[in-house]
Design an enzyme around this catalytic site. Structure first.
Site, PDB file in Angstrom:
ATOM      1  N   HIS A  18      -8.152   1.814  -6.111  1.00  0.00           N
ATOM      2  CA  HIS A  18      -7.769   1.167  -4.882  1.00  0.00           C
ATOM      3  C   HIS A  18      -6.114   1.124  -6.869  1.00  0.00           C
ATOM      4  O   HIS A  18      -6.374   0.075  -6.820  1.00  0.00           O
ATOM      5  CB  HIS A  18      -7.638   0.288  -4.811  1.00  0.00           C
ATOM      6  N   ASN A  22       2.893   3.560  -9.000  1.00  0.00           N
ATOM      7  CA  ASN A  22       4.616   2.545  -8.991  1.00  0.00           C
ATOM      8  C   ASN A  22       3.602   1.540  -9.457  1.00  0.00           C
ATOM      9  O   ASN A  22       4.519   0.966 -10.447  1.00  0.00           O
ATOM     10  CB  ASN A  22       5.260   2.700  -8.390  1.00  0.00           C
ATOM     11  N   HIS A  68      11.032   1.264  -8.118  1.00  0.00           N
ATOM     12  CA  HIS A  68      11.694   2.538  -7.791  1.00  0.00           C
ATOM     13  C   HIS A  68      13.120   2.809  -7.824  1.00  0.00           C
ATOM     14  O   HIS A  68      13.085   3.963  -8.230  1.00  0.00           O
ATOM     15  CB  HIS A  68      11.508   2.361  -6.416  1.00  0.00           C
ATOM     16  N   SER A 100       0.174   7.234  -4.205  1.00  0.00           N
ATOM     17  CA  SER A 100       1.359   6.822  -4.141  1.00  0.00           C
ATOM     18  C   SER A 100       1.613   7.784  -2.981  1.00  0.00           C
ATOM     19  O   SER A 100       1.341   8.339  -2.139  1.00  0.00           O
ATOM     20  CB  SER A 100       1.803   7.944  -5.699  1.00  0.00           C
ATOM     21  N   GLY A 175       1.859  -0.005   2.742  1.00  0.00           N
ATOM     22  CA  GLY A 175       3.529  -0.962   2.249  1.00  0.00           C
ATOM     23  C   GLY A 175       3.204  -2.006   3.174  1.00  0.00           C
ATOM     24  O   GLY A 175       1.911  -2.377   3.586  1.00  0.00           O
ATOM     25  N   HIS A 202      -5.108  -0.321   3.668  1.00  0.00           N
ATOM     26  CA  HIS A 202      -4.899  -1.390   3.783  1.00  0.00           C
ATOM     27  C   HIS A 202      -5.449  -1.555   5.415  1.00  0.00           C
ATOM     28  O   HIS A 202      -4.292  -1.356   6.388  1.00  0.00           O
ATOM     29  CB  HIS A 202      -3.586  -1.828   3.126  1.00  0.00           C
ATOM     30  N   GLU A 205      -4.836  -7.358   6.094  1.00  0.00           N
ATOM     31  CA  GLU A 205      -4.080  -8.169   4.637  1.00  0.00           C
ATOM     32  C   GLU A 205      -3.664  -9.686   4.488  1.00  0.00           C
ATOM     33  O   GLU A 205      -3.480 -10.230   3.809  1.00  0.00           O
ATOM     34  CB  GLU A 205      -3.460  -7.239   4.139  1.00  0.00           C
ATOM     35  N   ASP A 287      -5.340  -2.720  -7.409  1.00  0.00           N
ATOM     36  CA  ASP A 287      -4.106  -3.162  -7.299  1.00  0.00           C
ATOM     37  C   ASP A 287      -3.057  -2.101  -7.742  1.00  0.00           C
ATOM     38  O   ASP A 287      -2.765  -1.257  -7.305  1.00  0.00           O
ATOM     39  CB  ASP A 287      -3.936  -3.869  -6.029  1.00  0.00           C
TER      40      ASP A 287
END
Ligand code: IMP
Ligand code: ZN
Length: 348
Positions: A18, A22, A68, A100, A175, A202, A205, A287
Site C-alpha cells: 500500500h 506521490n 501534484h 497512483s 481519495g 480503501h 477509513e 501508505d
C-alpha cells in the site's frame, strides 16, 4: 524519516502493498523537484508532515495538492517513480505494489496514458539497472471524480493489464473518504474485477461509511486498505467483520499514516491489534512514506514495540504478506524461497 531503526527491521525482507506514488516521494527527491520549480514558491514544510505532528485528514489531502503541482511532467514522474522504487529497495523491500492516480495536465501535455506508461517505464528501467525488487502497479481510481472517470480509469487499467505482461495487476480505490459514495463507483469496480483486475479498496477509513463498506464488500475486494472502522468496537459491525473474515480479505495497515491523520487516536489503539489477534491476514504498509516521514522498516519496528511482537512474530508477519500480494503463483514461490535464504542471516 526516523533513522533510529534496528538492524533487524532494515535487513528483514519486506513486502509493500500500500504505497501511493506521490505520497511516497522522499525529502531528497522533493528537494530536486522544488529546485526545478522555484517559481511555484513551494517550501519543504508544505510537502510533508513530521511523524510527531497531527493533522486532520483534510489537511493531509491538501499536501497531495501541493505535491501534484511539483510532479506534472513525464520527466518528473519518471524521476519520482525511479527514486521511490530505489528507496523501497534500499529499505529491504523485495516486492512492491505501487499505486497512483493517472493525471492529465493541460499545461505540460501530460495525458493519463502517458502518465501510466511513464511509471511502467520507471519500473522497467529499475529492473534493467538491477535494482533488487519486483514491482507491480495498481491504477488508482479517485473516489472524488465520480462514475465516468472511474469507468474510464478501469478501461485504461484493463488495456495496460493486457499489454504489459503482468506489470499492471489491479485497481485501487482511494481519495478523500469524506467525498463521494461507493455506490457510484460499484459498476466500474465490478467491471474491473470481471475483467481480471485485482481490487485493493480503501474501506471504512473514516466512521460513517458502514453502508458503503457493506456494499463494496459484496464485490468482494481482494484487499482492504485501512479498514479502520469495520469492527464493532469503533462503530462498525459484526456483519462487516464476518464478511471480511469469510472471504479471507487481507488488510493493508498503515500505523503512522492513521495516527498522524488522526483516524486512530494513538498507536496502542490501532486496529492492527484487533485483526492480528483474530489471526486475520494483516500486512504492515506505509501508505505515504514521504508525506508521513516514515519507511517500512520503521513501521514494522513500530508494530513490534507497540504490540510487543518478537522478531519471530515479525518475521512471520513479513513472510505471510507474500500470500497477500497480487503476484502470480510462480513469483510468490520465488519470494518465499528468497525469504528462506535470507532467514539465517537476518534472524541470527
Ligand atoms: P498519487 O495517486 O500517486 O497522486 O498519490 C496521491 C493520492 O493518493 C492522493 O491524492 C489520494 O487520492 C490518494 N491517497 C493517498 N493517501 C491516501 C489515504 O490515506 N486515503 C485515501 N487516499 C489516499
Ligand atoms: Zn492509502
Amino acid at each position: 524519516m526516523d533513522n533510529d531503526v534496528d538492524k533487524f527491521y532494515r535487513e528483514l525482507p519486506k513486502v509493500e502493498l500500500h504505497a501511493h506514488l506521490n505520497g511516497s516521494v522522499s525529502f531528497q527527491t522533493m528537494e530536486k523537484l522544488i529546485a526545478r520549480k522555484k517559481h511555484l514558491g513551494i517550501e519543504r514544510s508544505m510537502t510533508a508532515i513530521r511523524n510527531d505532528q497531527r493533522r486532520t485528514l483534510d489537511e493531509c489531502f491538501q499536501v497531495f495538492k501541493v505535491i501534484h503541482q511539483l510532479v506534472d511532467t513525464e520527466e518528473d514522474i519518471l524521476m519520482v517513480a525511479k527514486d521511490v522504487i530505489r528507496e523501497f529497495a534500499d529499505d529491504g523491500v523485495r516486492y512492491l505494489e505501487l499505486r497512483s492516480t493517472p493525471r492529465e495536465e493541460k499545461n505540460t501535455g501530460l495525458t493519463k496514458t502517458k502518465y501510466v506508461e511513464t511509471i511502467l517505464e520507471a519500473i522497467q528501467q529499475c529492473k534493467n539497472e538491477g535494482v533488487d525488487i519486483d514491482v507491480r502497479f495498481l491504477v488508482a481510481v479517485d473516489r472524488r471524480n465520480g462514475t465516468e472517470v472511474a469507468i474510464e480509469t478501469v478501461k485504461l487499467a484493463e488495456e495496460f493489464m493486457l499489454t504489459t505482461d503482468g506489470l499492471v495487476v489491479g485497481v485501487d480505490l482511494s481519495g478523500d473518504p469524506t467525498v463521494g459514495h461507493g455506490r457510484d463507483l460499484f459498476p466500474a469496480l465490478e467491471k474491473a474485477k470481471n475483467g481480471g483486475l485485482k481490487l485493493a479498496l480503501h474501506l471504512s477509513e473514516v466512521p460513517s461509511q458502514l453502508e458503503e463498506s457493506e456494499l463494496l464488500l459484496n464485490l468482494p475486494p481482494d484487499r482492504i486498505g485501512h479498514g479502520t472502522f469495520l469492527h464493532p468496537e469503533v462503530g462498525g459491525s459484526q456483519i462487516l467483520v464476518d464478511k471480511v473474515v469469510k472471504n479471507n480479505i487481507p488488510l493493508e495497515l498503515c500505523l503512522t499514516s492513521n495516527v498522524v491523520g488522526q483516524t486512530v487516536p494513538c498507536y496502542s489503539k490501532h486496529h492492527f491489534q484487533y485483526w492480528y489477534h483474530l489471526g486475520h491476514p494483516s500486512v504492515i504498509c506505509t501508505d505515504d512514506k514521504g508525506v508521513f516521514c516514515t519507511d517500512l522498516s520503521h513501521e514494522y519496528q513500530l508494530a513490534a514495540s507497540t504490540f510487543g511482537l518478537s522478531h519471530e512474530a515479525i518475521w512471520k508477519l513479513s513472510q505471510e504478506a507474500i500470500d497477500c500480494t497480487f503476484a502470480p503463483e510462480t513469483l510468490k514461490q520465488q519470494l518465499k524461497q528468497k525469504w528462506n535464504e535470507l532467514r539465517p542471516h537476518v534472524c541470527q
